[in-house]
Design a protein around this motif. Structure first.
Motif, short mmCIF file in Angstrom:
data_model
loop_
_atom_site.label_atom_id
_atom_site.label_comp_id
_atom_site.label_asym_id
_atom_site.label_seq_id
_atom_site.Cartn_x
_atom_site.Cartn_y
_atom_site.Cartn_z
N GLY A 18 0.82 -1.21 0.00
CA GLY A 18 0.00 0.00 0.00
C GLY A 18 0.85 1.25 0.00
O GLY A 18 0.55 2.24 -0.69
N PHE A 19 1.93 1.22 0.79
CA PHE A 19 2.87 2.34 0.83
C PHE A 19 3.45 2.62 -0.56
O PHE A 19 3.47 3.76 -1.04
CB PHE A 19 3.98 2.03 1.82
CG PHE A 19 5.04 3.08 1.94
CD1 PHE A 19 4.89 4.13 2.82
CD2 PHE A 19 6.20 3.00 1.19
CE1 PHE A 19 5.87 5.10 2.95
CE2 PHE A 19 7.19 3.97 1.30
CZ PHE A 19 7.02 5.02 2.18
N ALA A 20 3.92 1.53 -1.22
CA ALA A 20 4.54 1.68 -2.55
C ALA A 20 3.52 2.13 -3.58
O ALA A 20 3.82 2.99 -4.42
CB ALA A 20 5.18 0.35 -2.96
N ALA A 21 2.32 1.56 -3.53
CA ALA A 21 1.30 1.92 -4.52
C ALA A 21 0.88 3.38 -4.36
O ALA A 21 0.77 4.12 -5.35
CB ALA A 21 0.09 0.99 -4.38
N GLY A 22 0.63 3.79 -3.11
CA GLY A 22 0.23 5.17 -2.88
C GLY A 22 1.31 6.15 -3.26
O GLY A 22 1.04 7.17 -3.92
N MET A 23 2.55 5.85 -2.87
CA MET A 23 3.64 6.76 -3.19
C MET A 23 3.89 6.78 -4.70
O MET A 23 4.13 7.85 -5.28
CB MET A 23 4.92 6.36 -2.45
CG MET A 23 6.13 7.19 -2.84
SD MET A 23 7.54 6.93 -1.74
CE MET A 23 7.01 7.89 -0.33
N GLY A 24 3.86 5.60 -5.34
CA GLY A 24 4.09 5.55 -6.78
C GLY A 24 3.06 6.37 -7.55
O GLY A 24 3.40 7.14 -8.45
N GLY A 25 1.79 6.22 -7.16
CA GLY A 25 0.74 6.99 -7.83
C GLY A 25 0.89 8.47 -7.58
O GLY A 25 0.73 9.29 -8.50
N GLY A 26 1.20 8.83 -6.34
CA GLY A 26 1.37 10.24 -6.03
C GLY A 26 2.56 10.86 -6.74
O GLY A 26 2.48 12.00 -7.23
N LEU A 27 3.68 10.12 -6.81
CA LEU A 27 4.86 10.64 -7.52
C LEU A 27 4.58 10.81 -9.01
O LEU A 27 5.04 11.76 -9.64
CB LEU A 27 6.05 9.69 -7.31
CG LEU A 27 6.67 9.67 -5.91
CD1 LEU A 27 7.75 8.61 -5.83
CD2 LEU A 27 7.24 11.04 -5.56
N TYR A 28 3.81 9.88 -9.57
CA TYR A 28 3.47 9.98 -11.00
C TYR A 28 2.67 11.26 -11.26
O TYR A 28 2.93 11.99 -12.22
CB TYR A 28 2.68 8.75 -11.42
CG TYR A 28 2.28 8.77 -12.88
CD1 TYR A 28 3.18 8.38 -13.87
CD2 TYR A 28 0.99 9.18 -13.27
CE1 TYR A 28 2.81 8.40 -15.21
CE2 TYR A 28 0.62 9.20 -14.60
CZ TYR A 28 1.53 8.81 -15.57
OH TYR A 28 1.18 8.84 -16.89
N VAL A 29 1.71 11.51 -10.37
CA VAL A 29 0.91 12.73 -10.50
C VAL A 29 1.78 13.96 -10.32
O VAL A 29 1.68 14.94 -11.08
CB VAL A 29 -0.24 12.72 -9.48
CG1 VAL A 29 -0.94 14.08 -9.43
CG2 VAL A 29 -1.26 11.63 -9.82
N ASN A 30 2.67 13.93 -9.34
CA ASN A 30 3.53 15.08 -9.05
C ASN A 30 4.50 15.38 -10.18
O ASN A 30 4.66 16.53 -10.62
CB ASN A 30 4.28 14.82 -7.74
CG ASN A 30 5.19 15.97 -7.34
OD1 ASN A 30 6.34 16.04 -7.78
ND2 ASN A 30 4.70 16.87 -6.50
#
Length: 437
Positions: A18-30
């Motif tokens: 969950g940590f990796a998925a949330g961070m990965g999605g957020g970084l992609y958006v950022n």
């Protein structure tokens, strides 16, 4: 120990996912400058908030029951006498040393500094509503005894309703002492009732923790979408400071305590605690390690049975130096991350709550999570920031649990000095316990 799994995968791995998925999605958006639809972001934020509110709902009854029962289980205060006093003094002083090391490391290295204030303010505003009611609870002055006066609630129900955690915990400690002093069949029944309350709260928190992977993904998406790669650097610095502070306490403070106050060679002590050390690190549970710790104290360290069993049993809940240290490091790191300057008085409040929180924290994996969340809100730090540390919490949990269990054995060694053993009836002898693989 019960290990929570989904589809054969331990919960902590789901939390990392969950940590990796949330961070990965957020970084992609950022990184791509994308804009998330407002209603989608509202849902994501609501998921994280629901998780946090569930924790806040359960934490006060959990801490009250744990503290009151922990004190009541000490038995007859008069008969315990010297042993109980030595254990209490050791717990408070060594926990204070642990938290002091953690706060000193965070103030020296300041791993949370350097975040763009405008970006931090965006996230701070999102959590301000939930924290606004209790941001000002920390004492503004310690003059004329006001600091200590604020610790004593004039109305414990009002204090609980306003989420004033420190007065409630002080009341729980006094309540536990009262149950010991008024020992009777009725107080025994009351103690059993509080034990039942504790078990119910733990069961509910275990259910809430199962939602953690989803909540972590939601919280981390929101955080990383705002902060980007800067978040990764800060997280690594935080973990390094936390582990460094624990290492100082483990390899410098503990050996000195064993040598000076316990009268034992630190090498002999280290050799005797190898099994509980490994079990604590692998299970991340003080409660799961307790039988192994008692066996090591009696057979390897040759400590008096009546002393070691009392100190280690109480210590599994009350003497959690690693948890107290970790909570202090986490709160100050997140305060720095969100550009919230905590003055000396507020840091003293954090230290006191961490010491008492270590006493009330359950000796199970992620047991400190509710306490950390509540302390964050208490000092005005947005509780959403807890998502920053949950992804690496399993490793840090293993480290601090090892520190907790070793600290219990250090306490038993120190308290046992000068004490004689008592004859233990055969029906009370500890059964053989095989080391965990």
């Amino acid at each position: 120990m019960e290990t929570t799994k989904r589809g054969g995968i331990p919960l902590y791995l789901w939390m990392l996912l969950g940590f990796a998925a949330g961070m990965g999605g957020g970084l992609y958006v950022n990184l791509n400058g994308l804009e998330v639809l407002p209603w989608v972001m509202d849902i994501i934020q609501a998921v994280g908030q629901i998780f946090l509110r569930l924790l806040f709902m359960l934490v006060l009854p959990l801490l009250f029951a744990a503290l009151a029962v922990g004190v009541a289980e000490m038995g007859d205060l008069k008969s315990l006498g010297r042993v109980g006093f030595k254990t209490l003094v050791f717990t408070i002083l060594v926990s204070a040393i642990a938290v002091g090391i953690g706060l000193g490391m965070v103030n020296w290295f300041r791993p949370g500094d350097g975040v763009d204030p405008l970006l931090a303010q965006q996230l701070l505003a999102q959590g301000a509503e939930g924290a606004s009611a209790i941001v000002g609870n920390a004492p503004k002055s310690i003059e004329a005894g006001q600091f200590f006066l604020d610790m004593i609630p004039s109305n414990v129900v009002t204090a609980a309703a306003e989420n004033q955690i420190l007065p409630v915990m002080v009341f729980a400690l006094i309540f536990g002492i009262g149950m010991v002093m008024a020992k009777s069949p009725a107080t025994d029944a009351l103690q059993q009732t509080l034990q039942g309350l504790f078990e119910v709260m733990m069961k509910l928190i275990n259910l809430v923790i199962k939602l953690a992977p989803i909540a972590i993904a939601a919280l981390m998406f929101n955080l990383s979408a705002v902060f980007g790669w800067e978040l990764l650097l800060k997280l690594g610095a935080y973990a390094g400071v936390a582990v460094g502070a624990m290492a100082i306490h483990m390899f410098i403070v503990y050996p000195l305590l064993v040598w000076i106050f316990g009268g034992m060679n630190p090498l002999k002590f280290a050799n005797g605690v190898r099994e509980p050390f490994v079990v604590a690190f692998s299970t991340a549970s003080s409660n799961a390690t307790l039988p192994i710790a008692i066996k090591a104290a009696e057979e390897k360290l040759k400590l008096p049975r009546r002393i070691s069993r009392f100190v280690l049993t109480v210590g599994a809940t009350a003497n959690q130096n690693g948890t107290a240290l970790f909570e202090g490091v986490t709160v100050l790191f997140l305060a720095q991350f969100f550009n919230i300057d905590l003055n000396l008085q507020q840091q003293l409040v954090v230290m006191l709550v961490c010491i008492l929180g270590g006493i009330g924290t359950a000796g199970v994996p992620a047991g400190s999570l509710p306490v950390i969340a509540l302390i964050l809100v208490m000092v005005g730090v947005p509780a959403e920031g807890i998502g920053l540390i949950l992804g690496v919490d399993r490793f840090l949990d293993m480290c601090r649990t090892t520190l907790n269990v070793t600290g219990d054995l250090v306490a038993a060694t120190v308290v046992s000095r000068g004490e004689s053993d008592a004859i233990v009836p055969d029906d009370l002898k500890l059964p053989d316990v095989a080391p965990a693989n």
